[in-house]
Design a protein around this motif. Structure first.
Motif, PDB file in Angstrom:
ATOM      1  N   GLY A 154      38.119  39.345  33.704  1.00 38.15           N
ATOM      2  CA  GLY A 154      38.899  40.575  33.666  1.00 38.15           C
ATOM      3  C   GLY A 154      39.144  41.223  35.006  1.00 38.15           C
ATOM      4  O   GLY A 154      39.769  42.292  35.068  1.00 38.15           O
ATOM      5  N   SER A 155      38.671  40.615  36.090  1.00 33.13           N
ATOM      6  CA  SER A 155      38.848  41.229  37.411  1.00 33.13           C
ATOM      7  C   SER A 155      40.309  41.295  37.812  1.00 33.13           C
ATOM      8  O   SER A 155      40.753  42.272  38.432  1.00 33.13           O
ATOM      9  CB  SER A 155      38.048  40.452  38.461  1.00 33.13           C
ATOM     10  OG  SER A 155      36.661  40.485  38.162  1.00 33.13           O
ATOM     11  N   ALA A 156      41.079  40.256  37.481  1.00 33.90           N
ATOM     12  CA  ALA A 156      42.499  40.250  37.849  1.00 33.90           C
ATOM     13  C   ALA A 156      43.238  41.413  37.183  1.00 33.90           C
ATOM     14  O   ALA A 156      44.085  42.071  37.802  1.00 33.90           O
ATOM     15  CB  ALA A 156      43.133  38.913  37.461  1.00 33.90           C
TER      16      ALA A 156
ATOM     17  N   GLY B 263      31.467  38.017  32.630  1.00 35.96           N
ATOM     18  CA  GLY B 263      31.973  39.371  32.798  1.00 35.96           C
ATOM     19  C   GLY B 263      30.932  40.445  32.611  1.00 35.96           C
ATOM     20  O   GLY B 263      31.091  41.577  33.095  1.00 35.96           O
ATOM     21  N   GLU B 264      29.817  40.147  31.910  1.00 39.63           N
ATOM     22  CA  GLU B 264      28.770  41.145  31.715  1.00 39.63           C
ATOM     23  C   GLU B 264      28.089  41.533  33.015  1.00 39.63           C
ATOM     24  O   GLU B 264      27.461  42.591  33.093  1.00 39.63           O
ATOM     25  CB  GLU B 264      27.731  40.612  30.725  1.00 39.63           C
ATOM     26  CG  GLU B 264      28.291  40.376  29.329  1.00 39.63           C
ATOM     27  CD  GLU B 264      27.227  39.836  28.391  1.00 39.63           C
ATOM     28  OE1 GLU B 264      26.098  39.597  28.875  1.00 39.63           O
ATOM     29  OE2 GLU B 264      27.524  39.654  27.197  1.00 39.63           O
TER      30      GLU B 264
ATOM     31  N   VAL C 122      39.932  31.376  38.875  1.00 39.99           N
ATOM     32  CA  VAL C 122      39.895  31.236  37.413  1.00 39.99           C
ATOM     33  C   VAL C 122      38.799  32.105  36.818  1.00 39.99           C
ATOM     34  O   VAL C 122      38.991  32.772  35.786  1.00 39.99           O
ATOM     35  CB  VAL C 122      39.695  29.752  37.041  1.00 39.99           C
ATOM     36  CG1 VAL C 122      39.483  29.608  35.540  1.00 39.99           C
ATOM     37  CG2 VAL C 122      40.897  28.932  37.482  1.00 39.99           C
ATOM     38  N   ALA C 123      37.620  32.123  37.472  1.00 42.62           N
ATOM     39  CA  ALA C 123      36.529  32.960  36.980  1.00 42.62           C
ATOM     40  C   ALA C 123      36.908  34.432  37.003  1.00 42.62           C
ATOM     41  O   ALA C 123      36.583  35.186  36.079  1.00 42.62           O
ATOM     42  CB  ALA C 123      35.275  32.716  37.826  1.00 42.62           C
TER      43      ALA C 123
ATOM     44  N   GLY D 103      45.767  46.714  37.641  1.00 40.86           N
ATOM     45  CA  GLY D 103      45.894  48.096  37.200  1.00 40.86           C
ATOM     46  C   GLY D 103      45.688  49.085  38.326  1.00 40.86           C
ATOM     47  O   GLY D 103      46.445  50.064  38.469  1.00 40.86           O
ATOM     48  N   LYS D 104      44.699  48.848  39.167  1.00 39.59           N
ATOM     49  CA  LYS D 104      44.472  49.735  40.309  1.00 39.59           C
ATOM     50  C   LYS D 104      45.635  49.677  41.296  1.00 39.59           C
ATOM     51  O   LYS D 104      46.031  50.695  41.871  1.00 39.59           O
ATOM     52  CB  LYS D 104      43.165  49.357  41.005  1.00 39.59           C
ATOM     53  CG  LYS D 104      41.923  49.609  40.161  1.00 39.59           C
ATOM     54  CD  LYS D 104      40.664  49.169  40.871  1.00 39.59           C
ATOM     55  CE  LYS D 104      39.443  49.406  40.005  1.00 39.59           C
ATOM     56  NZ  LYS D 104      38.188  48.950  40.679  1.00 39.59           N
ATOM     57  N   ALA D 105      46.169  48.485  41.510  1.00 35.64           N
ATOM     58  CA  ALA D 105      47.302  48.348  42.436  1.00 35.64           C
ATOM     59  C   ALA D 105      48.516  49.117  41.930  1.00 35.64           C
ATOM     60  O   ALA D 105      49.229  49.777  42.703  1.00 35.64           O
ATOM     61  CB  ALA D 105      47.644  46.875  42.624  1.00 35.64           C
TER      62      ALA D 105
END
Length: 256
Positions: free
Chosen positions: A236-238, A139-140, A230-231, A243-245
């Motif tokens: 945190g992308s999901a 995630g970094e 899964v990645a 949130g944007k959606a």
């Protein structure tokens, strides 16, 4: 050189020049856009005005290509090989081997070599995917902020490994093709030997074996898709996308 070759050669050269011009125009717009974006971060790199200005020099070439195509249609110039079947080495090999009563040592050796090349190519491809999965699962590497640097860094880390994996598959495929051709020639010689010795070939032809590499490709793509999903969940992308959606949907109906 007949008119068919002249026309096809002219169209090939024209297409190559047109592609080069379009690529150079896109790169030029991108470089200019980066300079403008450095001065004004809110400015757009690609706009309809810039695209139209870049396409104007290519319009004469596009018109010339249409004229050449029309000339070819009027003169009745066409590719006679377009309606012919594809000369597939693997299919020819399987049909020829099906007529052999007993495979020779050379045929067995080539078939074993093809399996090693197939598994070796996919093994190298899988190894090339490991650094990509490690990168996207961290995630970094995807901080919140300007998307462009993150995207460029992603391309810089991912693209070389993808190119290396695809190159390994291409080399493996080419070597398998050559090995199939050698096995095909060995099968023809074996058929001749069996006929001369009075051995009758198999009466019924076996169905051509399903291509193993196609099934393997589907499995690999499925595994990669699941791994990337899964990645994305772990980095945190999901959550960010959800949130944007939600914000977009509520703003569209006036709840935002």
């Amino acid at each position: 050189m007949n008119r068919k070759k002249v026309l096809l050669t002219a169209q090939s050269i024209l297409c190559a020049v047109l592609v080069v011009m379009l690529v150079m125009a896109a790169l030029g717009i991108y470089r200019e856009g980066l300079a403008l974006k450095a001065a004004n971060p809110l400015s757009w790199i690609y706009t309809s005005e810039k695209a139209a200005a870049a396409l104007r020099p290519t319009l004469p070439l596009i018109a010339l290509g249409l004229v050449l195509t029309a000339v070819g249609l009027v003169l009745g110039i066409r590719d006679e090989k377009a309606e012919k079947g594809v000369n597939d080495t693997e299919c020819l090999r399987d049909l020829t081997v099906a007529r052999v009563a007993a495979a020779s040592a050379e045929m067995n050796a080539e078939r074993a070599k093809q399996k090693r090349l197939l598994y070796g190519g996919w093994a190298v491809f899988a190894l090339c995917m490991v650094p990509i999965l490690l990168y996207v699962s961290n995630g970094e590497h995807f901080p919140n902020g300007d998307l462009e640097p993150v995207f460029l860094a992603l391309i810089g880390h991912v693209l070389p490994w993808i190119a290396l994996g695809l190159a390994a598959l291409m080399i493996s495929t080419v070597l398998q093709e050559k090995s199939m051709q050698r096995e095909l020639e060995a099968a023809k010689e074996q058929i001749k030997l069996e006929k001369n010795s009075g051995v009758q070939p198999k009466a019924e032809r076996k169905e051509a074996k399903a291509r193993v590499h196609v099934r393997t490709l589907r499995v690999v793509l499925l595994v990669l898709a699941v791994a990337l999903i899964v990645a994305g969940v772990f980095n945190g992308s999901a959550r960010d996308v959800f949130g944007k959606a939600v914000k977009i949907c509520t703003e569209c109906v006036g709840l935002g």
